[in-house]
Design a protein around this motif. Structure first.
Motif, PDB file in Angstrom:
ATOM      1  N   ARG A  61     -13.709 -28.763  29.569  1.00  0.00           N
ATOM      2  CA  ARG A  61     -14.315 -29.441  28.420  1.00  0.00           C
ATOM      3  C   ARG A  61     -15.473 -28.612  27.876  1.00  0.00           C
ATOM      4  N   TRP A  62     -15.534 -28.515  26.541  1.00  0.00           N
ATOM      5  CA  TRP A  62     -16.568 -27.748  25.845  1.00  0.00           C
ATOM      6  C   TRP A  62     -17.132 -28.602  24.714  1.00  0.00           C
ATOM      7  N   SER A  63     -18.344 -28.273  24.269  1.00  0.00           N
ATOM      8  CA  SER A  63     -18.922 -28.980  23.118  1.00  0.00           C
ATOM      9  C   SER A  63     -19.970 -28.114  22.438  1.00  0.00           C
ATOM     10  N   VAL A  64     -20.230 -28.454  21.186  1.00  0.00           N
ATOM     11  CA  VAL A  64     -21.288 -27.804  20.410  1.00  0.00           C
ATOM     12  C   VAL A  64     -21.848 -28.823  19.431  1.00  0.00           C
ATOM     13  N   THR A  65     -23.155 -28.758  19.189  1.00  0.00           N
ATOM     14  CA  THR A  65     -23.802 -29.663  18.244  1.00  0.00           C
ATOM     15  C   THR A  65     -24.158 -28.910  16.977  1.00  0.00           C
ATOM     16  N   LEU A  66     -23.601 -29.378  15.850  1.00  0.00           N
ATOM     17  CA  LEU A  66     -23.929 -28.789  14.558  1.00  0.00           C
ATOM     18  C   LEU A  66     -25.204 -29.416  14.026  1.00  0.00           C
ATOM     19  N   PRO A  67     -26.016 -28.648  13.336  1.00  0.00           N
ATOM     20  CA  PRO A  67     -27.273 -29.201  12.814  1.00  0.00           C
ATOM     21  C   PRO A  67     -27.016 -30.243  11.739  1.00  0.00           C
ATOM     22  N   PRO A  68     -27.946 -31.200  11.569  1.00  0.00           N
ATOM     23  CA  PRO A  68     -27.802 -32.218  10.520  1.00  0.00           C
ATOM     24  C   PRO A  68     -27.678 -31.585   9.137  1.00  0.00           C
ATOM     25  N   GLN A  69     -26.937 -32.260   8.267  1.00  0.00           N
ATOM     26  CA  GLN A  69     -26.711 -31.752   6.911  1.00  0.00           C
ATOM     27  C   GLN A  69     -27.001 -32.848   5.898  1.00  0.00           C
ATOM     28  N   PRO A  70     -27.406 -32.459   4.684  1.00  0.00           N
ATOM     29  CA  PRO A  70     -27.654 -33.456   3.637  1.00  0.00           C
ATOM     30  C   PRO A  70     -26.362 -34.010   3.077  1.00  0.00           C
ATOM     31  N   ALA A  71     -26.458 -35.139   2.383  1.00  0.00           N
ATOM     32  CA  ALA A  71     -25.299 -35.757   1.744  1.00  0.00           C
ATOM     33  C   ALA A  71     -24.665 -34.792   0.758  1.00  0.00           C
ATOM     34  N   GLY A  72     -23.353 -34.816   0.699  1.00  0.00           N
ATOM     35  CA  GLY A  72     -22.623 -33.956  -0.221  1.00  0.00           C
ATOM     36  C   GLY A  72     -22.259 -32.606   0.355  1.00  0.00           C
ATOM     37  N   THR A  73     -22.523 -32.398   1.646  1.00  0.00           N
ATOM     38  CA  THR A  73     -22.203 -31.121   2.276  1.00  0.00           C
ATOM     39  C   THR A  73     -20.776 -31.137   2.805  1.00  0.00           C
ATOM     40  N   MET A  74     -20.028 -30.088   2.518  1.00  0.00           N
ATOM     41  CA  MET A  74     -18.716 -29.897   3.120  1.00  0.00           C
ATOM     42  C   MET A  74     -18.863 -28.839   4.212  1.00  0.00           C
ATOM     43  N   ILE A  75     -18.717 -29.260   5.438  1.00  0.00           N
ATOM     44  CA  ILE A  75     -18.756 -28.329   6.565  1.00  0.00           C
ATOM     45  C   ILE A  75     -17.329 -27.873   6.828  1.00  0.00           C
ATOM     46  N   ARG A  76     -17.115 -26.565   6.818  1.00  0.00           N
ATOM     47  CA  ARG A  76     -15.811 -26.005   7.156  1.00  0.00           C
ATOM     48  C   ARG A  76     -15.989 -25.174   8.419  1.00  0.00           C
ATOM     49  N   TYR A  77     -15.044 -25.308   9.353  1.00  0.00           N
ATOM     50  CA  TYR A  77     -15.259 -24.619  10.619  1.00  0.00           C
ATOM     51  C   TYR A  77     -13.955 -24.255  11.316  1.00  0.00           C
ATOM     52  N   HIS A  78     -14.081 -23.258  12.207  1.00  0.00           N
ATOM     53  CA  HIS A  78     -13.041 -22.880  13.153  1.00  0.00           C
ATOM     54  C   HIS A  78     -13.619 -22.989  14.561  1.00  0.00           C
ATOM     55  N   LEU A  79     -12.784 -23.271  15.520  1.00  0.00           N
ATOM     56  CA  LEU A  79     -13.160 -23.230  16.930  1.00  0.00           C
ATOM     57  C   LEU A  79     -12.223 -22.269  17.647  1.00  0.00           C
ATOM     58  N   ALA A  80     -12.783 -21.478  18.547  1.00  0.00           N
ATOM     59  CA  ALA A  80     -11.960 -20.492  19.249  1.00  0.00           C
ATOM     60  C   ALA A  80     -12.498 -20.276  20.653  1.00  0.00           C
ATOM     61  N   ALA A  81     -11.618 -19.878  21.564  1.00  0.00           N
ATOM     62  CA  ALA A  81     -11.998 -19.555  22.938  1.00  0.00           C
ATOM     63  C   ALA A  81     -11.506 -18.150  23.266  1.00  0.00           C
ATOM     64  N   ARG A  82     -12.317 -17.423  24.049  1.00  0.00           N
ATOM     65  CA  ARG A  82     -11.966 -16.041  24.397  1.00  0.00           C
ATOM     66  C   ARG A  82     -11.274 -15.999  25.753  1.00  0.00           C
ATOM     67  N   VAL A  83     -10.152 -15.283  25.789  1.00  0.00           N
ATOM     68  CA  VAL A  83      -9.406 -15.119  27.029  1.00  0.00           C
ATOM     69  C   VAL A  83     -10.228 -14.280  27.994  1.00  0.00           C
ATOM     70  N   ALA A  84     -10.355 -14.765  29.213  1.00  0.00           N
ATOM     71  CA  ALA A  84     -11.198 -14.098  30.205  1.00  0.00           C
ATOM     72  C   ALA A  84     -10.785 -12.648  30.418  1.00  0.00           C
ATOM     73  N   GLY A  85     -11.809 -11.779  30.435  1.00  0.00           N
ATOM     74  CA  GLY A  85     -11.576 -10.372  30.714  1.00  0.00           C
ATOM     75  C   GLY A  85     -11.001  -9.589  29.559  1.00  0.00           C
ATOM     76  N   THR A  86     -10.928 -10.208  28.354  1.00  0.00           N
ATOM     77  CA  THR A  86     -10.378  -9.524  27.179  1.00  0.00           C
ATOM     78  C   THR A  86     -11.281  -9.792  25.975  1.00  0.00           C
ATOM     79  N   ASP A  87     -10.944  -9.173  24.864  1.00  0.00           N
ATOM     80  CA  ASP A  87     -11.628  -9.472  23.606  1.00  0.00           C
ATOM     81  C   ASP A  87     -10.720 -10.271  22.674  1.00  0.00           C
ATOM     82  N   ARG A  88      -9.739 -10.965  23.259  1.00  0.00           N
ATOM     83  CA  ARG A  88      -8.764 -11.741  22.481  1.00  0.00           C
ATOM     84  C   ARG A  88      -9.234 -13.186  22.339  1.00  0.00           C
TER      85      ARG A  88
END
Length: 602
Positions: free
Chosen positions: A100-127
Motif C-alpha cells: 500500500r502506498w499514498s501521497v497527499t496533494l496540496p489543497p487547491q482553490p475552487a475551479g482547479t483541474m488536477i491532472r495526474y499520473h501514478l507510477a511505480a519503479r521496478v526494483a533494481g531498474t529504471d523502468r
C-alpha cells in the motif's frame, strides 16, 4: 413454453469465477482505481491518493506526476511527489502480499483541474510502470483528473420523480397508429410529437422529470448508435418538435433529461467512414485501432458501434461541445450511457463543461458494476443509477429468493456505504432488463409492495414507461445464450390506461412522496422485522416529521405492531396509502395488513 427467469443485470460479473477474476485484475500490478480521500474534494482541503502494487514484479518506489494548470501531467510543467509506503497486507484470494502506498496533494482553490499520473519503479531498474493500464511510458499512461469545486448535486434532483420514455415505443401521436414492423427491432413509430401530447398524462401521474431514450440521428430504433449528435432523428421529429417539447415540459413543471452516449456511436457516422476509407483522414485518431482499417475497439463485441478515442484531443472536445449545445437548448441534464466505458478524466471534463453552461444540470451515470466502482464516480458525476438496489428489490419482491431479513441487511449496508451526497436514482426495471411484472409472474401485489419500498427510499425514483399500468412481456430477454432486449421495449399499451387501478396506486404513491419531505430526505430506522411472518416496517424521519412504511409479504392477514419512537410520535396516525386500520395503545402502534400488502402511515 416455460422459462427459468434469471436477471442478468450485472452480466457474468455476479458469478463466483468472474468475481475472482475481477478481484485479481484489480489487485495485480500497479493499481490506483480512483481511490482518493475525500471522494469529492472541496477547495482548500488536502487530497490523499492511494496506490497498490502486487504480483511477481517487485517495486521499490512510487511517484505522482501532477499539474494544476489543466495541462498534461506527462509534460514539463508537472510536479513530482514521492508516495509513502504505508505497509503490506495479505490478500487471501490472490494468495499473495499487496503493498500500500499514498501521497497527499496540496489543497487547491475552487475551479482547479488536477491532472495526474501514478507510477511505480521496478526494483533494481529504471523502468516505471503506470497505474492502471500498466503502461511503460507517461505518454500512454492512464490519465486521472480531479475537478476541485463547490458543486453539489442540484437541489431539484433530490425532489425528482423521473418518467423514463423509450421514444420509439411510447406514443406515435394523436390520430396515428403504431406501425407493424416485420421484425421486433423495427420502428414502431413513437415520436417527439407523441411525447408532447402525453406530457399531461405524465404530469397527472405526479412525475416532474422525463428521461428520453436517445433522440439523435441514428439507423436503429433504440438510438444508442448515433450518426450525428447535433441532429434530431427525422423518424422521431424535427428540431422544432424538440424545442416545443422542452418548452411544453417546462411549462408543466417537467424537467427534461436526455440519454447521452459518449463511449461509442454508429459505424455509419461520417467521421468513422472517413477514418476507415482514407489513411490521411483527420478522424483516424478519433478511434482506437487494433489494425486499421478493419480491426478496432468497439462497444463489447458490436462491430457497428466503434469505440471513440476519448483521450484529450479532438474527439473528446467534440463530445464536450455537443453536451453543452443541448444544455443551451434547454435540456436539464443527462443520463450517461455506459459511463464505465469512457476514461474517468473525461467525465471530470464533462462535468466541468456542462456546469459551465448550466450550473444546475443533473448528471448521473449508468455504471453496471460493483458498489466499490460506483462509489468512485462521486466527484465526476452527481451519482449513478442504483442497479444494486434494483437487484435487491427484484430478488426480494419479484423472484422472492430473499426474505425480508436479507433485504434489510443489504439495505442497511447499502445506505451506509454510499455518501449521502451521492445521488442514486432508483428503479424497478428499465429498457435493458425484463420488466418487473414478468419476473414476478404477473403478481400485481408484488409490484405494488416493491413500488412502495422504492418510492419511500431516498434515491429519486425512476418509473419506466408502462410499469405504472403493469406492462409485462411474453418471453425473457435472456434465453438460449442470446439477448432479446426488445421484449422489454414493447409499445406502450395506451388502451389499458383508462381502466388501470394500478396507475391510481402509483399516483397516490408519487403524491405521498411529494407531500412528505421525510420520504426524500429523512433518516431511516427499522422499527419492525419478522422475516418468518413476512412483515417489516421502517421509519423515515426529517426534522419534526416522521412517516412509517409497513409491509406484509405473507398470504395471510397480519397485525404488525411496533412501539413508536417517542421523538417521532404522530398524534393521529393514519394509513395514507390504502386506508388500512391503524390503532394506538400505550405507545404501541398496530396496523392490520391484508395478505401481500403495505401501508404508509403518517
Amino acid at each position: 413454453m416455460c422459462y427459468e427467469i434469471e436477471d442478468h443485470i450485472f452480466g457474468d460479473l455476479i458469478e463466483p469465477a468472474q468475481r475472482l477474476a475481477l478481484h485479481q485484475e484489480s489487485r495485480l500490478g500497479v493499481r490506483h482505481l480512483h481511490q482518493i480521500v475525500p471522494l469529492d474534494p472541496e477547495p482548500g482541503h488536502p487530497i490523499v491518493l492511494y496506490l497498490t502494487t502486487a504480483g511477481p514484479t517487485p517495486y521499490e518506489e512510487a511517484i505522482c506526476r501532477f499539474t494544476t494548470d489543466d495541462t498534461d501531467p506527462a509534460g514539463e510543467s508537472a510536479r513530482v511527489l514521492p508516495l509513502q509506503h504505508d505497509g503490506v497486507e495479505w490478500d487471501t484470494l490472490l494468495w499473495d502480499y499487496v503493498h500500500r502506498w499514498s501521497v497527499t496533494l496540496p489543497p487547491q482553490p475552487a475551479g482547479t483541474m488536477i491532472r495526474y499520473h501514478l507510477a511505480a519503479r521496478v526494483a533494481g531498474t529504471d523502468r516505471w510502470v503506470f497505474a492502471d493500464n500498466q503502461a511503460l511510458s507517461a505518454e500512454e499512461a492512464t490519465d486521472f483528473a480531479i475537478w476541485v469545486d463547490n458543486d453539489p448535486v442540484p437541489d431539484w434532483a433530490w425532489d425528482a420523480v423521473v418518467y423514463h420514455i423509450f421514444v420509439d415505443r411510447f406514443y406515435p401521436g394523436d390520430g396515428r397508429s403504431w406501425r407493424n414492423p416485420e421484425r421486433p427491432t423495427g420502428f414502431y413509430g413513437g415520436t417527439l410529437r407523441g411525447v408532447i401530447q402525453k406530457l399531461g398524462y405524465i404530469r397527472d401521474l405526479g412525475c416532474n422529470a422525463i428521461w428520453l431514450s436517445p433522440i439523435f440521428a441514428s439507423p436503429s430504433y433504440h438510438g444508442y448508435d448515433a450518426i450525428d449528435l447535433y441532429t434530431i432523428e427525422p423518424r422521431l421529429g424535427t428540431f422544432a418538435d424538440f424545442r416545443e417539447l422542452v418548452e411544453a415540459a417546462h411549462a408543466q413543471g417537467l424537467r427534461v433529461l436526455l440519454d447521452f452516449v459518449a463511449h461509442h456511436w454508429s459505424h455509419l457516422h461520417p467521421t468513422f467512414i472517413s477514418a476507415r476509407e482514407d489513411p490521411q483522414s483527420p478522424y483516424r485518431d478519433w478511434y482506437v485501432w487494433r489494425r486499421w482499417p478493419d480491426e478496432y475497439e468497439m462497444f463489447f463485441t458490436v462491430k457497428s458501434m466503434p469505440k471513440l478515442n476519448l483521450r484529450p484531443g479532438p474527439a473528446r472536445n467534440y463530445l464536450l461541445r455537443c453536451a453543452q449545445y443541448w444544455l443551451e437548448q434547454g435540456v436539464d441534464g443527462y443520463r450517461l450511457d455506459f459511463a464505465y466505458g469512457p476514461p474517468r478524466d473525461f467525465w471530470a471534463d464533462f462535468r466541468r463543461a456542462c456546469r459551465a453552461v448550466r450550473p444546475d444540470c443533473w448528471l448521473f451515470g449508468e455504471v453496471v458494476h460493483t458498489a466499490a466502482v460506483q462509489r468512485t464516480f462521486q466527484g465526476v458525476m452527481d451519482g449513478t443509477l442504483d442497479f444494486l438496489l434494483a437487484w435487491a428489490l427484484r430478488e426480494t419482491f419479484a423472484h422472492k429468493r430473499w426474505d425480508l431479513a436479507r433485504f434489510e441487511a443489504f439495505l442497511a449496508a447499502h445506505e451506509a456505504y454510499f455518501p449521502a451526497s451521492f445521488c442514486r436514482p432508483a428503479f424497478l426495471d428499465n429498457h435493458d432488463m425484463d420488466r418487473f411484472m414478468f419476473v414476478a409472474g404477473n403478481d400485481v401485489d408484488a409490484l405494488k409492495i416493491a413500488a412502495l419500498i422504492l418510492f419511500t427510499l431516498p434515491g429519486p425514483p425512476v418509473l419506466y414507461y408502462g410499469t405504472e399500468i403493469g406492462m409485462t412481456q411474453k418471453h425473457p430477454i435472456h434465453r438460449g445464450g442470446r439477448s432479446f432486449d426488445v421484449e422489454a421495449r414493447q409499445p406502450m399499451r395506451w388502451e389499458d390506461v383508462p381502466s388501470s387501478a394500478l396507475r391510481e396506486y402509483f399516483r397516490r404513491l408519487i403524491a405521498l412522496r411529494h407531500a412528505y419531505p421525510a420520504l426524500r430526505y429523512g433518516a431511516r430506522q427499522v422499527i419492525h422485522l419478522d422475516a418468518e411472518a413476512g412483515t417489516y416496517a421502517y421509519l423515515r424521519t426529517w426534522r419534526e416529521s416522521s412517516v412509517a412504511v409497513a409491509v406484509n409479504l405473507s398470504p395471510q392477514p397480519r397485525r404488525v405492531r411496533w412501539r413508536w419512537p417517542r421523538e417521532a410520535w404522530i398524534q393521529t396516525p393514519r394509513d395514507q396509502l390504502n386506508g388500512y386500520t391503524v390503532c394506538v395503545r400505550d405507545g404501541v402502534l398496530e396496523v392490520n395488513l391484508p395478505p401481500k400488502s403495505g401501508a404508509l402511515i403518517a
